[in-house]
Motif scaffolding. Structure first.
Motif, PDB file in Angstrom:
ATOM      1  N   THR A  82      -2.057  31.521  31.016  1.00  0.00           N
ATOM      2  CA  THR A  82      -2.146  32.933  30.647  1.00  0.00           C
ATOM      3  C   THR A  82      -1.676  33.153  29.220  1.00  0.00           C
ATOM      4  OG1 THR A  82      -1.782  33.580  32.956  1.00  0.00           O
ATOM      5  CG2 THR A  82      -1.437  35.263  31.279  1.00  0.00           C
ATOM      6  N   LEU A  83      -0.596  32.492  28.849  1.00  0.00           N
ATOM      7  CA  LEU A  83      -0.100  32.586  27.475  1.00  0.00           C
ATOM      8  C   LEU A  83      -1.124  32.015  26.499  1.00  0.00           C
ATOM      9  CD1 LEU A  83       3.617  31.495  28.023  1.00  0.00           C
ATOM     10  CD2 LEU A  83       2.763  33.817  27.582  1.00  0.00           C
ATOM     11  N   ALA A  84      -1.786  30.931  26.885  1.00  0.00           N
ATOM     12  CA  ALA A  84      -2.812  30.337  26.028  1.00  0.00           C
ATOM     13  C   ALA A  84      -3.977  31.300  25.829  1.00  0.00           C
ATOM     14  CB  ALA A  84      -3.310  29.024  26.633  1.00  0.00           C
ATOM     15  N   LYS A  85      -4.330  32.032  26.873  1.00  0.00           N
ATOM     16  CA  LYS A  85      -5.407  33.016  26.751  1.00  0.00           C
ATOM     17  C   LYS A  85      -5.062  34.067  25.710  1.00  0.00           C
ATOM     18  CE  LYS A  85      -8.099  36.412  29.369  1.00  0.00           C
ATOM     19  NZ  LYS A  85      -8.318  37.053  30.699  1.00  0.00           N
ATOM     20  N   GLN A  86      -3.825  34.547  25.716  1.00  0.00           N
ATOM     21  CA  GLN A  86      -3.388  35.537  24.737  1.00  0.00           C
ATOM     22  C   GLN A  86      -3.473  34.968  23.322  1.00  0.00           C
ATOM     23  OE1 GLN A  86       0.561  36.556  26.027  1.00  0.00           O
ATOM     24  NE2 GLN A  86      -0.133  37.536  27.912  1.00  0.00           N
ATOM     25  N   THR A  87      -3.071  33.715  23.166  1.00  0.00           N
ATOM     26  CA  THR A  87      -3.128  33.072  21.855  1.00  0.00           C
ATOM     27  C   THR A  87      -4.562  32.944  21.375  1.00  0.00           C
ATOM     28  OG1 THR A  87      -1.097  31.831  22.264  1.00  0.00           O
ATOM     29  CG2 THR A  87      -2.578  30.961  20.588  1.00  0.00           C
ATOM     30  N   VAL A  88      -5.449  32.524  22.261  1.00  0.00           N
ATOM     31  CA  VAL A  88      -6.869  32.382  21.915  1.00  0.00           C
ATOM     32  C   VAL A  88      -7.444  33.708  21.432  1.00  0.00           C
ATOM     33  CG1 VAL A  88      -9.148  32.024  22.958  1.00  0.00           C
ATOM     34  CG2 VAL A  88      -7.321  30.373  23.365  1.00  0.00           C
ATOM     35  N   THR A  89      -7.152  34.783  22.148  1.00  0.00           N
ATOM     36  CA  THR A  89      -7.677  36.106  21.784  1.00  0.00           C
ATOM     37  C   THR A  89      -7.115  36.573  20.448  1.00  0.00           C
ATOM     38  OG1 THR A  89      -7.904  36.696  24.118  1.00  0.00           O
ATOM     39  CG2 THR A  89      -7.887  38.508  22.529  1.00  0.00           C
ATOM     40  N   GLU A  90      -5.804  36.448  20.271  1.00  0.00           N
ATOM     41  CA  GLU A  90      -5.172  36.909  19.034  1.00  0.00           C
ATOM     42  C   GLU A  90      -5.645  36.111  17.820  1.00  0.00           C
ATOM     43  OE1 GLU A  90      -1.051  36.626  19.883  1.00  0.00           O
ATOM     44  OE2 GLU A  90      -1.065  38.265  21.358  1.00  0.00           O
ATOM     45  N   ILE A  95      -9.065  35.570  12.663  1.00  0.00           N
ATOM     46  CA  ILE A  95      -9.903  34.782  11.769  1.00  0.00           C
ATOM     47  C   ILE A  95     -11.399  35.034  11.938  1.00  0.00           C
ATOM     48  CG2 ILE A  95      -8.181  32.959  11.599  1.00  0.00           C
ATOM     49  CD1 ILE A  95      -9.843  31.348  13.577  1.00  0.00           C
ATOM     50  N   ASP A  96     -11.771  35.841  12.952  1.00  0.00           N
ATOM     51  CA  ASP A  96     -13.175  36.157  13.179  1.00  0.00           C
ATOM     52  C   ASP A  96     -14.019  34.902  13.422  1.00  0.00           C
ATOM     53  OD1 ASP A  96     -15.528  37.524  13.478  1.00  0.00           O
ATOM     54  OD2 ASP A  96     -15.784  38.038  11.370  1.00  0.00           O
ATOM     55  N   GLU A  97     -13.497  34.020  14.260  1.00  0.00           N
ATOM     56  CA  GLU A  97     -14.231  32.819  14.638  1.00  0.00           C
ATOM     57  C   GLU A  97     -14.032  32.557  16.129  1.00  0.00           C
ATOM     58  OE1 GLU A  97     -16.215  31.469  12.617  1.00  0.00           O
ATOM     59  OE2 GLU A  97     -15.452  31.810  10.583  1.00  0.00           O
ATOM     60  N   GLU A  98     -14.854  31.699  16.680  1.00  0.00           N
ATOM     61  CA  GLU A  98     -14.721  31.305  18.077  1.00  0.00           C
ATOM     62  C   GLU A  98     -13.477  30.439  18.252  1.00  0.00           C
ATOM     63  OE1 GLU A  98     -17.125  28.744  21.516  1.00  0.00           O
ATOM     64  OE2 GLU A  98     -18.043  29.109  19.552  1.00  0.00           O
ATOM     65  N   VAL A  99     -12.725  30.683  19.321  1.00  0.00           N
ATOM     66  CA  VAL A  99     -11.532  29.900  19.637  1.00  0.00           C
ATOM     67  C   VAL A  99     -11.589  29.507  21.110  1.00  0.00           C
ATOM     68  CG1 VAL A  99      -9.009  29.861  19.687  1.00  0.00           C
ATOM     69  CG2 VAL A  99     -10.195  31.148  17.885  1.00  0.00           C
ATOM     70  N   GLU A 100     -11.220  28.254  21.392  1.00  0.00           N
ATOM     71  CA  GLU A 100     -11.262  27.755  22.761  1.00  0.00           C
ATOM     72  C   GLU A 100      -9.942  27.107  23.166  1.00  0.00           C
ATOM     73  OE1 GLU A 100     -15.972  26.400  23.082  1.00  0.00           O
ATOM     74  OE2 GLU A 100     -14.390  24.897  22.988  1.00  0.00           O
ATOM     75  N   PHE A 101      -9.627  27.237  24.456  1.00  0.00           N
ATOM     76  CA  PHE A 101      -8.520  26.492  25.054  1.00  0.00           C
ATOM     77  C   PHE A 101      -9.106  25.588  26.129  1.00  0.00           C
ATOM     78  CE2 PHE A 101      -5.288  26.307  28.550  1.00  0.00           C
ATOM     79  CZ  PHE A 101      -4.423  25.427  27.918  1.00  0.00           C
ATOM     80  N   VAL A 102      -8.874  24.289  25.989  1.00  0.00           N
ATOM     81  CA  VAL A 102      -9.470  23.277  26.861  1.00  0.00           C
ATOM     82  C   VAL A 102      -8.367  22.406  27.448  1.00  0.00           C
ATOM     83  CG1 VAL A 102     -10.929  21.196  26.872  1.00  0.00           C
ATOM     84  CG2 VAL A 102     -11.677  23.250  25.643  1.00  0.00           C
TER      85      VAL A 102
END
Length: 267
Positions: A82-90, A95-102
């Motif tokens: 859940t914390l990783a999801k928040q980081t990905v969104t923020e 930076i206006d780019e795609e970000v992924e958590f894998v």
């Protein structure tokens, strides 16, 4: 030493995977694709259908929505996810780019969270390759994406060898690493800097910058990557600016994860 497995479970999973790979399948199609008798396949289909894991439209079997319940539970069971999801969104918003958590799952990378900034002007990585409405749950081979290489760099050498034995180094583009010695050398560089790069190795025209996310005990939780078009990921932005921003966000995430662990232990 060969591990013992439940053959009945293996057969059900083979049927489920085949249905998904085919985008839906009839009994006849499954008989052609799966090395299981027709009567046994039919018994598995009837059981999975009765339990809500499959649906049937005419003669075609499809994956049922009950899997969604399990998938969402898996994504939410770890506070760190859940914390990783928040980081990905923020990070994506900044930076206006795609970000992924894998995270690594059975020797491959599975996409847990993705944030694709609405103002970006290039389709996401998965929209190049899939018509699926959601990319979450899609698997990657670890050697050809920045998140995967970041994860591999943190795993024990024996585990890396096992993964490569099982999955190989399939080529995705002309830039994909397909030799173990070359990959091993790059993993060493990733360990030294803590940053992984993938330069058009999974999709032509896309570059990726990744960093592992570690748990308080030092084990790798997963990895986060920034992904975008080569024409925007140029020169210093690709090699230094984005890695520095990513490092900052991952460091903050790891601090939050550690705080969560401390809070849970103190209860």
């Amino acid at each position: 030493m060969t591990k013992q497995t439940a053959k009945t479970t293996e057969r059900s999973l083979a049927i489920i995977n085949t249905i998904q790979e085919l985008g839906g399948a009839t009994l006849d199609e499954l008989v052609d694709e799966v090395d299981i008798s027709r009567s046994t396949i039919h018994l598995h289909l009837r059981t999975l259908l009765d339990k809500g894991y499959l649906t049937k439209e005419g003669a075609v079997y499809q994956i049922g929505l009950r899997f969604l319940n399990h998938g969402e539970y898996a994504r939410s069971q770890k506070r760190a996810y859940t914390l990783a999801k928040q980081t990905v969104t923020e990070l994506s918003d900044q930076i206006d780019e795609e970000v992924e958590f894998v995270v690594e799952n059975n020797g491959r990378g599975i996409l847990v969270h993705e944030s694709f900034h609405p103002d970006s002007h290039i389709p996401s990585k998965e929209r190049h390759l899939s018509t699926a409405p959601s990319a979450a749950g899609i698997y990657y081979d670890l050697h050809c994406v920045a998140t995967g290489k970041a994860i591999l760099a943190e795993l024990p050498a024996e585990r890396v060898e096992t993964i490569l034995d099982n999955w190989g180094l399939p080529r995705q583009t002309a830039n994909t690493i397909t030799e173990r010695a070359v990959l091993s050398q790059e993993l060493e560089q990733i360990r030294e800097r803590g940053i992984a790069f993938a330069d058009e190795e999974y999709v032509d025209g896309l570059r990726e910058v990744g960093r592992p996310v570690k748990e308080p005990d030092g084990n790798v939780l997963g990895a986060i990557a920034i992904i975008g078009p080569k024409y925007r990921f140029t020169d210093n932005r690709y090699t230094d600016e984005l890695p520095d921003i990513l490092t900052q966000y991952v460091d903050e995430l790891e601090t939050e994860i550690e705080s969560t662990y401390v809070d849970e232990l103190s209860r």
